[in-house]
Design a protein around this motif. Structure first.
Motif: not given
Lengths: 432, 253, 494
Positions: C385-390
């Motif tokens: 899983y690879r995720g970004l929350v910005s």
């Protein structure tokens, strides 16, 4: 003169062909020359810019020593007569250091000496292990200057009567001071020790410290490690603490960062034996323009290990907190239990938090979890306190102090804990 | 129906069962009592086929089959039911769906057609009354967030749905208040018949006020040291387990 | 399973479950057949001429050709991204056929004129191109290899102003809409594969929902790779005007072949004020065989923008296929009070590798995002899983909650979690939780004791594990997705 030349000259001047360390230093220098300083595009450095810290104003090499009185005035309260290792500008100074414990328990000597006497096999085998985890120029650069480092051994079955406090003095009175302390610690079977690190800027100029500390623990050894960073906002730091459990042992680390310009801490726990246990706690309480970046690695190579990690951050002003935690569970590390948590509170309207908790798991019978939060103070709690007549400033300070206490409580040595608590309490009331 | 001869079992290196002998006939209710650590739950687990326990000796015949040779699911399909002391939570799997799967697996094993939705629903409605279990509970994830009493009632409900030949109730009374205990016991009593049998494992006598056993056995240190009728349970209740311990030790000296 | 208040419905769903479980024991990749259709292909390899060839084949206006050429020239300057947790041999982009269209005697004027072989192909996949036979009321755009072969219900949709057609048709018939929106969310220069796609995309679906319209039926695109040695590069664009709603489904399959085939698609979504778009994918490209031979390389860029206030974009994906998956459906939360969601189940078995997740970029005030990711690894596979929350500086009061759980079956696979969380606003609240564990032995034993065999028990537990995501799928898709979950894990526990 450019930075490279300054470093090259210092390296040439400080390396000696007679040292048992010269091969290691030369190899490190070659690696540094090949890799250079990490840029932002390096995944491990994406939030932390350090290249600009290395300017042509940088002063490396040893200079005038401070007096014994100066040194004494910076001792941690309650630890004045404890074991102390003094570094000045990144060089171990035996004549200013003090060994309280008996020689039958504790050996402290220069790394150079240890590389030539009965400890030479240990040094040869374990020095530089952290480089496997950090293929960037920063770790290698320190290795090139390892000759100024210190070696410490806690003997088999011995518990030290007092902590070993390592004081890092940087003299910036003539300009940007660059120090590269190197420490190698050997905790033998059944031994128990507490190691505390503290950093002091002796001038009003900037400092830059690039440290590597490597610790090995043997069967049933117990290590408590505390790093307190409050060197002031003119100081930058890139440091690696690399702890290897060679056999079943307990390791416990607390890292507290209260000030600095750019601070980067790497903390590695390498679990090389079954039934190892490790704890990692961190608190970063930031203000101004400080950027503090904590990178941690727990590397589970063997079965039945347990690790627990909790890092907390409070960011005020324009500060930025970075957390990057990696848990590796390798193929043979079945029955691993690994927990990780990172909690951040943003106070300043220009503050920021970047967090990247990672799990990399190659074994199936494991229980691993991580969690992280970024938020503000609990408004219900704040309101509750205010409804009881507490001013908003005090209510905030109270809640933040409570938030920080989880980490503070993890410091087992009461003198060190009291010292850290005093710094934190002062800061919380001061900023708010 | 069930014949256990000299059954011995251990977990890891620890011997727990040291030679159990027990015969249960159709229509009978047997109670196994004993102090903590005597091997009661181990016996239940071994009969159900939990792999952590290693059988080191003896035999178990169940309806003419070598029980110990069967996989846990085949034991269940042959008609053996274990009401767990600690029913397991399975998130996301609805209780109804779970039971339907179990019921139809068993029917398949017996060469019967699976129940269709309507038939299954009808049976379910009927059995729900037995243990006063609520429809809403059955649409929730299996045992997830159930109270202790709800979990135990759910076990008895599953028992009603699966209609086992032999039901083993492993400390079904533990953690139940008296009302819940009564509901559970009533459910069991409703299901009692001349064709099935029960093995009730319990620490306390109070469950036996509601589920009256034909035989009571006392398990101590991996062996059945006393067998009798329901009066034995009352005696135990009165004198406590220390009395048995003392007697057994006296005998072995 | 889906949660219905109506118990009768739940019963029906359980019947479905029953069928699914039965299939576990005897199912393989059942979409692996090849249809014998004559194809019209571009010569192998990629040059400016290939790009011109494709554009000419499609009779495109010059602005479109320019767009492609610009993208192509940019692509030539780029390098394959290597940051993902994936290992595969370098792709030779000159070994691929970039355009392959089923040969039709004449262009079909109506659905009745479609090549019967093609029609059969889709029937075999469970997709009817015959409007009369459709009971479920789903409009389908069927794409085989490089081109759209049929779009159903076009007329009925046009009555309410909804445009649903192939991308090729859209370029001819709605050039203004295409010019305005194509590449507005995913610019050609975004990454290596978007540049490649922009240069050589051959078809795809276009969907436009006018202001205030709630699309009367589910729209879906069904992708099928058929020809050998071809890459599939399709492009989907969905524009939802103010106050509109659409639910969009995407499915895909490919024949079993020993060579790897490249699929590099781009999906763009624009949601204006108060618009809502729900995009669901069941990705079932051929995953390769048990030794890891063959399978689709799936490099996909999906991104939506909540351009208007109070808009919402929701991605749901069930990823069971492909030998390599590289995919991060994302939402840019530009409008105030906009909402982004990502629900994902990714299953990897045998030698499959998946690196998938999402990006939630909070720009507007009071924006919300929610991420639920369930990874299941079996065999010798790797699942990341690879995720970004910005949260940007001005995105005050933004909220995010992420839950990433991994389940491991067997000790030869890996599960990895790489979340990136970057917050620059002190009123934001971001929470991330992740767990990794294996299926509990006590859970399996409990099922065993009730007469359920281990394989069925595993399927049950996995469906429970994935339920939160499955619940987001439209019902028909949910059933198919459940079957897929069970099938793709066949033989992984023993």
């Amino acid at each position: 003169m450019d930075v490279k030349t300054i470093l090259q000259d210092t390296f040439t001047a400080s390396s000696s062909a007679h040292s048992g360390l010269s091969a290691f230093q030369q190899e490190s220098w070659t690696n540094f020359s090949n890799w250079g300083l990490p840029a932002l595009k390096h995944e491990e450095w994406r939030y932390t810019r350090i290249r600009n810290l290395f300017t042509d104003k940088l002063i490396a090499g040893q200079h005038q020593l401070p007096t014994k009185e100066t040194i004494s005035s910076y001792m941690l309260p309650g630890l004045e007569s404890s074991n102390s290792i003094i570094f000045v500008n990144g060089y171990f100074v035996p004549e200013l250091s003090h060994i309280q414990d008996d020689e039958s328990s504790l050996i402290i000597k220069s790394l150079d000496t240890a590389s030539k006497d009965e400890d030479a096999p240990f040094v040869k085998q374990n020095l530089g292990h952290s480089a496997r985890y950090h293929t960037d120029g920063i770790n290698a650069l320190n290795g090139a200057f390892a000759a100024g480092g210190v070696y410490m051994r806690v003997k088999k079955g011995k518990s030290l009567t007092a902590p070993v406090a390592i004081y890092h003095f940087s003299d910036s009175s003539n300009g940007l001071r660059f120090s590269q302390p190197r420490v190698l610690v050997n905790i033998e079977a059944g031994a128990q020790a507490t190691v505390v690190e503290h950093y002091i800027n002796l001038g009003s100029g900037d400092t830059l410290t690039n440290e590597v500390l490597e610790i090995c623990t043997s069967q049933d050894a117990v290590l408590y490690y505390i790093k307190i960073q409050d060197e002031g906002n003119a100081s930058s730091h890139t440091g690696t603490t690399h702890i290897r459990q060679l056999a079943k042992s307990l390791t416990h680390a607390v890292t507290i960062t209260l000030s600095g310009k750019v601070v980067r801490n790497n903390l590695n726990m390498v679990m090389e034996a079954e039934h190892g246990e490790s704890h990692m706690y961190g608190l970063y309480l930031l203000e101004g323009e400080t950027l503090a970046d904590n990178h941690t690695i727990v590397d589970n190579a063997m079965p039945h290990c347990y690790s627990n990690e909790l890092y907390k951050g409070i960011m005020d002003g324009h500060s930025t907190g970075v957390f990057n935690g990696k848990i590796f569970v390798r193929k043979d590390a079945q029955k691993t239990n690994a927990y990780q948590s990172n909690k951040n509170i943003l106070i300043g309207s220009n503050s920021a938090a970047n967090t990247k908790p990672q799990l990399e798991i190659f074994a199936d019978d494991v229980k691993c979890s991580h969690g992280c939060t970024i938020g503000k103070l609990d408004e219900d709690a704040l309101f509750y306190l205010r409804a009881r007549g507490i001013s908003i400033e005090n209510a905030q300070a109270l809640l933040l102090h409570a938030f920080a206490m989880d980490i503070l409580d993890q410091i087992k040595d009461e003198h060190v804990r009291a010292f850290a608590d005093q710094l934190i309490s002062k800061r919380l009331l001061f900023t708010i | 129906m069930l014949k256990i001869e000299n059954l011995q079992a251990r977990i890891e290196e620890k011997e727990i069962l040291k030679g159990i002998n027990l015969e249960i006939k159709p229509g009978e209710v047997h109670a196994i009592m004993g102090p903590n650590g005597s091997g009661k739950s181990t016996l239940a687990s071994v009969l159900a086929g939990r792999e952590a326990y290693e059988v080191t000796g003896g035999s178990v015949d169940f309806l003419g089959k070598d029980l110990l040779e069967l996989s846990p699911e085949d034991r269940a399909k042959e008609g053996l039911f274990l009401a767990f002391q600690y029913p397991v939570e399975i998130p996301g799997v609805s209780t109804t769906n779970f039971i339907k799967t179990a019921v139809n697996e068993k029917r398949k094993y017996q060469g019967l057609d699976p129940l269709d939705a309507a038939q299954f629903l009808r049976t379910m409605k009927e059995k729900m009354k037995l243990v006063q279990i609520d429809q809403s509970l059955l649409s929730r994830s299996l045992n997830e967030g159930f109270s202790g009493g709800e979990k135990k009632r759910n076990e008895i409900f599953q028992m009603a749905m699966l209609e086992p030949k032999l039901a083993i109730l492993d400390e079904t009374d533990s953690g139940l208040d008296i009302d819940a205990l009564r509901i559970v016991a009533n459910g069991v009593n409703e299901l009692r018949s001349a064709n099935n049998a029960f093995l009730v494992v319990t620490h306390y006598q109070r469950l036996l006020d509601y589920i009256v056993p034909d035989f009571v056995h006392v398990l101590y240190n991996g062996r059945i040291v006393r067998s009798g009728t329901k009066e034995l349970a009352l005696e135990l209740e009165e004198k406590g387990y220390d009395f048995i311990k003392a007697e057994v030790e006296k005998e072995t000296v | 399973m889906l949660n219905f208040a109506d118990s009768k419905l739940e019963q029906i769903m359980q019947e479905e479950q029953e069928d699914i479980l039965e299939q576990i024991t005897n199912s393989d990749y059942k979409y692996g057949f090849v249809t014998d259709i004559e194809a019209d292909e571009a010569p192998m390899g990629l040059t400016e001429d290939t790009v011109k060839f494709i554009s000419a084949k499609k009779n495109e206006p010059s602005w479109m050709l320019e767009y492609r050429l610009k993208a192509f020239r940019h692509w030539q300057t780029m390098e394959t991204p290597e940051w993902a947790n994936l290992t595969f041999p370098a792709i030779n982009y000159q070994d691929i056929i970039y355009y392959s269209a089923p040969k039709q005697k004449v262009a079909p004027n109506s659905l009745d004129e479609i090549d019967p072989e093609l029609r059969k192909t889709f029937e075999k996949l469970g997709i009817s191109l015959d409007e009369q036979k459709r009971i479920s009321g789903i409009a389908v755009d069927a794409v085989i290899d490089s081109v759209s072969v049929a779009t159903t219900f076009r007329e009925e949709l046009s009555k309410v102003g909804v445009i649903f057609c192939s991308m090729s048709d859209a370029i001819q018939e709605h050039p203004d809409l295409i010019k305005k929106h194509l590449g507005s969310v995913v610019p050609a220069t975004d990454n290596y594969f978007t540049a490649l796609n922009a240069a050589v995309f051959s078809d795809g679906s276009f969907c436009y929902i006018p202001k205030g319209v709630r699309c009367p039926m589910e729209l879906s695109t069904y992708f099928r790779i058929n020809a050998a040695n071809t890459g599939q590069f399709e492009r989907t664009l969905i524009v939802a005007e103010e106050g509109s709603y659409v639910s969009y489904l995407e499915g895909c399959t490919a024949p079993m072949r020993d060579e790897n085939q490249l699929h590099a698609a781009v999906v763009e979504i624009v949601a204006m004020e108060k618009a809502e778009v729900k995009y669901s994918t069941v990705q079932n490209w051929y995953p390769g065989d048990k030794e890891g031979k063959g399978g689709i390389y799936n490099f996909v860029t999906k991104r939506g923008i909540c351009a208007g206030n109070h808009s919402k974009i929701s991605w749901t994906q069930v990823e069971t296929g492909s030998s390599i998956t590289w995919k991060y459906p994302s939402v840019i939360l530009k409008g105030d009070y906009s909402i982004g969601e990502f629900y994902s189940v990714a299953v990897t078995n045998n030698y499959q590798q998946a690196d998938t997740g999402t990006k939630m970029v909070h720009l507007g005030k009071n924006t919300r995002s929610r991420i639920v990711s369930k990874g299941i690894s079996a065999g010798k596979s790797q699942n990341s899983y690879r995720g970004l929350v910005s949260v940007a500086k001005n995105a005050s009061d933004a909220r995010n909650f992420s839950q990433c759980d991994s389940l491991l079956l067997g000790d030869k696979c890996g599960a990895h979690t790489f979340p990136y969380i970057e917050v620059k606003n002190n009123t934001a609240m971001v929470e991330h939780e992740a767990t990794t564990s294996k299926i509990g032995e006590d859970q399996i034993f409990y099922c065993n004791q009730r007469g359920i065999d281990t394989e069925t028990a595993v399927a049950l537990i996995i469906n429970g594990f994935a339920k939160e995501v499955m619940n987001q799928l439209p019902m028909e898709f949910a059933v198919e997705a459940q079957k897929l979950l069970a099938i793709s894990l066949e033989g992984s526990v023993g």
